[in-house]
Design a protein around this motif. Structure first.
Motif, PDB file in Angstrom:
ATOM      1  N   ARG A  43       0.866  -1.186   0.000  1.00 26.48           N
ATOM      2  CA  ARG A  43       0.000   0.000   0.000  1.00 26.48           C
ATOM      3  C   ARG A  43       0.900   1.233   0.000  1.00 26.48           C
ATOM      4  NH1 ARG A  43      -1.705  -2.641   4.314  1.00 26.48           N
ATOM      5  NH2 ARG A  43      -1.078  -0.926   5.645  1.00 26.48           N
ATOM      6  N   LEU A  44       0.565   2.215  -0.821  1.00 26.68           N
ATOM      7  CA  LEU A  44       1.339   3.446  -0.938  1.00 26.68           C
ATOM      8  C   LEU A  44       0.394   4.627  -1.092  1.00 26.68           C
ATOM      9  CD1 LEU A  44       3.820   2.113  -3.654  1.00 26.68           C
ATOM     10  CD2 LEU A  44       4.360   2.453  -1.232  1.00 26.68           C
ATOM     11  N   THR A  45       0.910   5.823  -0.886  1.00 25.47           N
ATOM     12  CA  THR A  45       0.095   6.996  -1.158  1.00 25.47           C
ATOM     13  C   THR A  45      -0.120   7.115  -2.658  1.00 25.47           C
ATOM     14  OG1 THR A  45       2.003   8.459  -1.321  1.00 25.47           O
ATOM     15  CG2 THR A  45       0.997   8.228   0.880  1.00 25.47           C
ATOM     16  N   GLU A  46      -1.208   7.759  -3.033  1.00 26.95           N
ATOM     17  CA  GLU A  46      -1.519   7.916  -4.449  1.00 26.95           C
ATOM     18  C   GLU A  46      -0.424   8.704  -5.173  1.00 26.95           C
ATOM     19  OE1 GLU A  46      -5.299   9.342  -7.181  1.00 26.95           O
ATOM     20  OE2 GLU A  46      -5.599   8.961  -5.042  1.00 26.95           O
ATOM     21  N   SER A  47       0.157   9.683  -4.503  1.00 27.52           N
ATOM     22  CA  SER A  47       1.220  10.476  -5.151  1.00 27.52           C
ATOM     23  C   SER A  47       2.468   9.633  -5.403  1.00 27.52           C
ATOM     24  CB  SER A  47       1.565  11.704  -4.307  1.00 27.52           C
ATOM     25  OG  SER A  47       2.028  11.326  -3.025  1.00 27.52           O
ATOM     26  N   THR A  48       2.770   8.715  -4.510  1.00 23.58           N
ATOM     27  CA  THR A  48       3.919   7.831  -4.727  1.00 23.58           C
ATOM     28  C   THR A  48       3.655   6.895  -5.895  1.00 23.58           C
ATOM     29  OG1 THR A  48       4.588   7.929  -2.407  1.00 23.58           O
ATOM     30  CG2 THR A  48       5.377   6.052  -3.678  1.00 23.58           C
ATOM     31  N   LYS A 141       7.274   8.816   3.898  1.00 20.92           N
ATOM     32  CA  LYS A 141       7.373   9.264   5.295  1.00 20.92           C
ATOM     33  C   LYS A 141       6.507  10.495   5.537  1.00 20.92           C
ATOM     34  CE  LYS A 141      12.137   7.816   6.067  1.00 20.92           C
ATOM     35  NZ  LYS A 141      13.492   8.298   6.325  1.00 20.92           N
ATOM     36  N   ASP A 142       5.925  10.543   6.737  1.00 16.93           N
ATOM     37  CA  ASP A 142       5.196  11.751   7.129  1.00 16.93           C
ATOM     38  C   ASP A 142       6.159  12.711   7.840  1.00 16.93           C
ATOM     39  OD1 ASP A 142       5.488  10.804   9.761  1.00 16.93           O
ATOM     40  OD2 ASP A 142       3.371  10.308  10.000  1.00 16.93           O
ATOM     41  N   TYR A 147       5.553   5.919   8.654  1.00 16.76           N
ATOM     42  CA  TYR A 147       4.910   5.421   7.440  1.00 16.76           C
ATOM     43  C   TYR A 147       3.442   5.105   7.729  1.00 16.76           C
ATOM     44  CZ  TYR A 147       9.782   4.709   6.085  1.00 16.76           C
ATOM     45  OH  TYR A 147      11.108   4.892   5.815  1.00 16.76           O
ATOM     46  N   PRO A 148       2.581   6.117   7.787  1.00 14.84           N
ATOM     47  CA  PRO A 148       1.188   5.871   8.179  1.00 14.84           C
ATOM     48  C   PRO A 148       0.370   5.105   7.137  1.00 14.84           C
ATOM     49  CG  PRO A 148       1.473   8.149   7.508  1.00 14.84           C
ATOM     50  CD  PRO A 148       2.843   7.526   7.532  1.00 14.84           C
ATOM     51  N   VAL A 149       0.757   5.139   5.877  1.00 12.54           N
ATOM     52  CA  VAL A 149      -0.005   4.477   4.814  1.00 12.54           C
ATOM     53  C   VAL A 149       0.687   3.205   4.346  1.00 12.54           C
ATOM     54  CG1 VAL A 149      -0.863   4.717   2.443  1.00 12.54           C
ATOM     55  CG2 VAL A 149      -1.021   6.651   4.029  1.00 12.54           C
TER      56      VAL A 149
END
Length: 166
Positions: A43-48, A141-142, A147-149
């Motif tokens: 799972r990753l952020t959409e921007s990544t 990273k936040d 790594y919340p996502v």
């Protein structure tokens, strides 16, 4: 190829009656063609994910690097998993699916020998996904360095087959 059947599921094969750990003796088994497929996802952020798609990740081509890592892991499984036999790998296939908020990796491994290749397929998936994480960790990273996502999930063997050679 037919599905592998295990008629002695109740017998512990990696432990002696005295409780000592042992490698299973497969010497008397016939050579068979074997194939195992494993799958997992990160799972990753959409921007990544968009940066991966656009080949805009600072460290380089994420999927090409992860593919190399997956294949390398398959070939070295016997070195990292105790009691795992060193087997002749005849083929490795890696297939990435880049979705909205995740990357899915499927690894298929083929061998001809006396034991299966499920562990090799699993090693390929987990290492390939770890390489993805390593390549994108700066973007994931936040503000607190966490790594919340990001997370690797749903790793498992999706199929295994074997066929006795004529």
């Amino acid at each position: 190829m037919t599905e592998d059947s295990d008629t002695e599921r109740d017998e512990l094969t990696h432990t002696t009656e005295e409780g000592e750990v042992q490698m299973v003796d497969v010497g008397a088994k016939p050579d068979t063609e074997r194939r195992a497929v494993a799958r997992g996802e990160i799972r990753l952020t959409e921007s990544t994910v968009e940066a991966i798609r656009g080949d805009e990740v600072e460290k380089g081509d994420v999927l090409a690097t992860a593919r190399v890592g997956a294949v390398q892991a398959v070939k070295h499984t016997w070195e990292t998993i105790p009691m795992c036999h060193q087997i002749p790998i005849t083929n490795v296939e890696t297939d990435f699916s880049v979705e909205t908020e995740r990357v899915v990796l499927e690894v298929a491994v083929e061998t001809t020998g006396k034991t299966g290749c499920e562990m090799e397929a699993l090693e390929g998936v987990t290492t390939g996904l770890n390489v993805v994480w390593d390549m994108v960790k700066a973007a994931e990273k936040d503000e607190a360095g966490q790594y919340p996502v990001t997370g690797i999930t749903d790793v498992g063997v999706v199929s295994k087959e074997k066929r006795v050679l004529d």
